[in-house]
Write a protein that holds these residues in place. Sequence first.
Motif: not given
Length: 113
Positions: A82-88
Amino acid sequence: MSSDSITNAADEAKAAKKAANSAVDHGERSFTEAMTAAEKTLAEATRSAEKVFREGLEALRSQTRVYTDNAGERVDEAQKYIVERVKERPVTAALTGLGVGLLLGLLLSSRDR
């Protein structure tokens, strides 16, 4: 009646009394032995049940640890994802969060009616 008959009757009565007392004593001993054996058997059964219960509980604990560790790993993986997708895509994530919040709000408000 003659005195011999009375003496014989008294002797037979004493013998019968002695036999009855002996039977009562034997019955008491048998009862005591049976109670002692029953108590011993019950104590052994209690110990066996306690041992089986402890072993089962220990097995359950070990299985639970495995599931807990696995679930913790899954939560960590989901959090990283989730953190990776939010950063992307921060704008997409914000709009998605807003949409989910709005949908939940509508569902909860219609429930009260």
